[in-house]
Design an enzyme around this catalytic site. Structure first.
Site, PDB file in Angstrom:
ATOM      1  N   CYS A   1       3.038  -7.972   2.657  1.00  0.00           N
ATOM      2  CA  CYS A   1       1.592  -7.967   3.284  1.00  0.00           C
ATOM      3  C   CYS A   1       1.035  -9.406   4.070  1.00  0.00           C
ATOM      4  CB  CYS A   1       0.417  -7.694   1.974  1.00  0.00           C
ATOM      5  SG  CYS A   1      -1.332  -7.518   2.891  1.00  0.00           S
TER       6      CYS A   1
ATOM      7  N   CYS B   1      -2.598  -9.919   3.789  1.00  0.00           N
ATOM      8  CA  CYS B   1      -2.836 -11.038   1.930  1.00  0.00           C
ATOM      9  C   CYS B   1      -2.720 -12.279   2.263  1.00  0.00           C
ATOM     10  CB  CYS B   1      -2.676  -9.946   1.443  1.00  0.00           C
ATOM     11  SG  CYS B   1      -2.644  -8.572   1.847  1.00  0.00           S
ATOM     12  N   ASP B   2      -0.643 -12.849   2.972  1.00  0.00           N
ATOM     13  CA  ASP B   2      -0.908 -14.087   2.528  1.00  0.00           C
ATOM     14  C   ASP B   2      -0.271 -14.658   3.218  1.00  0.00           C
ATOM     15  OD1 ASP B   2      -0.513 -12.648   0.309  1.00  0.00           O
ATOM     16  OD2 ASP B   2       1.647 -12.024  -0.091  1.00  0.00           O
TER      17      ASP B   2
HETATM   18  C1  LIG Z   1       1.186  -7.925  -3.114  1.00  0.00           C
HETATM   19  C2  LIG Z   1       0.496  -8.059  -2.657  1.00  0.00           C
HETATM   20  C3  LIG Z   1      -0.669  -8.164  -2.339  1.00  0.00           C
HETATM   21  C4  LIG Z   1      -1.966  -7.512  -1.299  1.00  0.00           C
HETATM   22  N1  LIG Z   1      -3.464  -8.886  -1.181  1.00  0.00           N
HETATM   23  C5  LIG Z   1      -4.207  -7.823  -0.205  1.00  0.00           C
HETATM   24  C6  LIG Z   1      -5.128  -9.256  -0.364  1.00  0.00           C
HETATM   25  O1  LIG Z   1      -5.155 -10.374  -0.686  1.00  0.00           O
HETATM   26  N2  LIG Z   1      -6.565  -8.269   0.398  1.00  0.00           N
HETATM   27  C7  LIG Z   1      -6.875  -7.087   0.347  1.00  0.00           C
HETATM   28  O2  LIG Z   1      -7.608  -6.443   0.381  1.00  0.00           O
HETATM   29  N3  LIG Z   1      -5.527  -6.191  -0.601  1.00  0.00           N
HETATM   30  C8  LIG Z   1      -4.280  -6.526  -0.903  1.00  0.00           C
HETATM   31  N4  LIG Z   1      -3.491  -5.423  -0.968  1.00  0.00           N
HETATM   32  C9  LIG Z   1      -3.207  -4.323  -0.689  1.00  0.00           C
HETATM   33  C10 LIG Z   1      -4.579  -3.967  -1.652  1.00  0.00           C
HETATM   34  O3  LIG Z   1      -3.711  -4.067  -3.267  1.00  0.00           O
HETATM   35  C11 LIG Z   1      -4.542  -2.240  -1.807  1.00  0.00           C
HETATM   36  O4  LIG Z   1      -4.590  -1.755  -0.540  1.00  0.00           O
HETATM   37  C12 LIG Z   1      -4.942  -1.627  -2.100  1.00  0.00           C
HETATM   38  O5  LIG Z   1      -4.714  -2.054  -4.199  1.00  0.00           O
HETATM   39  C13 LIG Z   1      -5.003   0.040  -2.193  1.00  0.00           C
HETATM   40  O6  LIG Z   1      -5.806   0.603  -3.620  1.00  0.00           O
HETATM   41  P1  LIG Z   1      -5.835   1.918  -4.157  1.00  0.00           P
HETATM   42  O7  LIG Z   1      -6.645   2.158  -5.117  1.00  0.00           O
HETATM   43  O8  LIG Z   1      -5.861   2.792  -3.100  1.00  0.00           O
HETATM   44  O9  LIG Z   1      -4.475   1.940  -4.236  1.00  0.00           O
HETATM   45  P2  LIG Z   1      -3.185   1.291  -5.674  1.00  0.00           P
HETATM   46  O10 LIG Z   1      -4.274   0.346  -6.132  1.00  0.00           O
HETATM   47  O11 LIG Z   1      -2.125   0.902  -5.524  1.00  0.00           O
HETATM   48  O12 LIG Z   1      -4.006   2.574  -6.450  1.00  0.00           O
HETATM   49  C14 LIG Z   1      -2.950   3.388  -7.050  1.00  0.00           C
HETATM   50  C15 LIG Z   1      -2.877   3.891  -8.670  1.00  0.00           C
HETATM   51  O13 LIG Z   1      -2.714   4.755  -8.647  1.00  0.00           O
HETATM   52  C16 LIG Z   1      -2.028   5.126  -9.606  1.00  0.00           C
HETATM   53  N5  LIG Z   1      -0.840   6.652  -9.673  1.00  0.00           N
HETATM   54  C17 LIG Z   1       0.428   6.484  -8.393  1.00  0.00           C
HETATM   55  N6  LIG Z   1       0.915   7.773  -9.210  1.00  0.00           N
HETATM   56  C18 LIG Z   1       0.252   8.223  -9.576  1.00  0.00           C
HETATM   57  C19 LIG Z   1       0.400   9.492 -10.513  1.00  0.00           C
HETATM   58  N7  LIG Z   1       1.594  10.016 -10.991  1.00  0.00           N
HETATM   59  N8  LIG Z   1      -0.675   9.662 -12.193  1.00  0.00           N
HETATM   60  C20 LIG Z   1      -0.926   8.644 -12.324  1.00  0.00           C
HETATM   61  N9  LIG Z   1      -1.584   7.345 -11.543  1.00  0.00           N
HETATM   62  C21 LIG Z   1      -0.690   7.372 -10.512  1.00  0.00           C
HETATM   63  C22 LIG Z   1      -0.839   3.726  -9.776  1.00  0.00           C
HETATM   64  O14 LIG Z   1      -0.031   3.199 -10.633  1.00  0.00           O
HETATM   65  C23 LIG Z   1      -1.729   3.160  -9.193  1.00  0.00           C
HETATM   66  O15 LIG Z   1      -2.460   1.752 -10.651  1.00  0.00           O
HETATM   67  C24 LIG Z   1      -2.510  -6.408  -1.570  1.00  0.00           C
HETATM   68  C25 LIG Z   1      -0.963  -5.554  -1.980  1.00  0.00           C
HETATM   69  C26 LIG Z   1       0.291  -6.297  -1.955  1.00  0.00           C
HETATM   70  C27 LIG Z   1       1.392  -5.203  -3.103  1.00  0.00           C
END
Ligand SMILES: Cc1cc2nc3c(=O)[nH]c(=O)nc-3n(C[C@H](O)[C@H](O)[C@H](O)COP(=O)(O)OP(=O)(O)OC[C@H]3O[C@@H](n4cnc5c(N)ncnc54)[C@H](O)[C@@H]3O)c2cc1C
Length: 310
Positions: free
Chosen positions: A133, A136-137
């Site tokens: 990302c 992010c980084d």
């Molecule tokens: C290394 C890294 C650094 C980042 N840094 C930043 C930053 O500095 N700032 C920022 O704003 N964003 C950052 N991001 C992006 C940010 O993490 C995502 O945009 C955010 O987490 C999205 O949230 P979400 O709830 O949509 O998905 P997620 O946080 O991915 O949550 C999805 C959840 O669904 C669960 N899941 C999936 N399939 C199933 C299933 N079939 N049954 C039950 N559970 C399931 C998973 O286990 C997970 O816990 C970063 C991402 C990464 C990888």
């Protein structure tokens, strides 16, 4: 079969935000996650762009969101993957690894995963110079030498973003031309601090505490070389965790992201989606939180049908 007003699938930023709002709206809420709650942001060593927290580790931010959600009264089942959904009647059936539940509304918030390039050192240095990302980084590598791996739109956008921060950006692409929008390609060519190496692949990432060098190979001449870099941004694509939604008849775009309207509605009544699993163009904690809140309040409207919505 246990009956809930709303079941939220995925306890990341989107799902936890949705949970805070559904519970506070009086909806009996179950959140299911196949892993521990907190979601992908737990992988970020440091987060510096989420309003209200000038600097916080991703793990701590995830924990704060989880505790907040539990404190208002959401029930979170961890380590319980959703395997199948049935959307035939008014009630929606959610099957997991160990139970079946019934709900009036569903919110999908399963996130997405970055594709790995699959080389030695990639896992080892993740968070220590290997990133997926740029937004992010990237700011951690101001004035430094960074490498971008990939050749599509995401790789080009990341390259342009990093060119404004890093001292030197090298992009390697395994083909002889980018597969990206023309304007992005033109903009990259005009950047004085960007070098592009065509027909080049990464073989290994090396370092000590942090990334120090990469081994790259010219896939035409088969010559390998070492490149000193401070960070490697892998941009070889990402994929939504949308299989269960798709299998239940929810519409996705050509890349598998769940199609939503501006109210987070999917094509199915009472089924909403939020966060990185959707086709919203920005994938950040802030946008996931906003979408989760909208999905929750729309689920409330769908279930309770309040007078001001009639
Ligand atoms: C290394 C890294 C650094 C980042 N840094 C930043 C930053 O500095 N700032 C920022 O704003 N964003 C950052 N991001 C992006 C940010 O993490 C995502 O945009 C955010 O987490 C999205 O949230 P979400 O709830 O949509 O998905 P997620 O946080 O991915 O949550 C999805 C959840 O669904 C669960 N899941 C999936 N399939 C199933 C299933 N079939 N049954 C039950 N559970 C399931 C998973 O286990 C997970 O816990 C970063 C991402 C990464 C990888």
């Amino acid at each position: 079969m246990e009956n809930w007003d709303v079941i939220i699938i995925g306890a990341g930023s989107a799902g936890l935000s949705a949970g805070i709002y559904t519970v506070r709206s009086g909806l009996k809420t179950l959140i299911l996650d196949e892993k521990l709650p907190g979601g992908t942001i737990s992988d970020a060593s440091i987060v510096v762009n989420y309003p209200g927290f000038a600097e916080i580790s991703g793990g701590e931010l995830a924990e704060k969101m989880t505790n907040h959600c539990k404190k208002v009264g959401a029930v979170i089942h961890e380590l319980e993957p959703v395997t199948e959904l049935e959307f035939n009647g008014e009630k929606k059936i959610v099957n997991t690894s160990n139970a079946s539940y019934e709900a009036s509304a569903i919110i999908f918030s399963m996130g997405s995963h970055y594709k790995e390039v699959g080389v030695k050192g990639e896992k080892e240095f993740r968070g220590r110079g290997v990133s997926y990302c740029g937004v992010c980084d990237g700011p951690f590598f101001k004035g430094k030498k960074v490498l971008v791996v990939g050749g599509g739109n995401s790789a080009c956008i990341t390259t342009l973003y990093l060119s404004g921060l890093a001292g030197q950006v090298t992009v390697i692409h395994r083909r002889e031309a980018f597969r990206a929008e023309e304007s992005l390609v033109t903009d990259i060519a005009a950047k004085g601090n960007v070098t592009t190496l065509w027909n080049t692949e990464i073989q290994e990432i090396k370092g000590d505490k942090q990334v120090k060098t990469v081994t790259i190979i010219d896939n035409v001449t088969k010559q390998t070389s070492e490149l000193a870099v401070d960070a490697v941004f892998v941009q070889v694509g990402e994929a939504p965790n949308s299989q269960i939604a798709k299998a239940s008849g929810v519409e996705t775009d050509e890349h598998g992201y769940i199609k939503i309207d501006i109210h987070q509605h999917t094509n199915m009544p009472g089924v909403f989606a939020a966060g990185d699993v959707t086709n919203h163009p920005i994938k950040q904690v802030g946008t996931a939180v906003g979408q989760g809140i909208t999905a929750a309040l729309e689920a409330y409207s769908y279930i309770r049908r309040p007078y001001y919505k009639k």
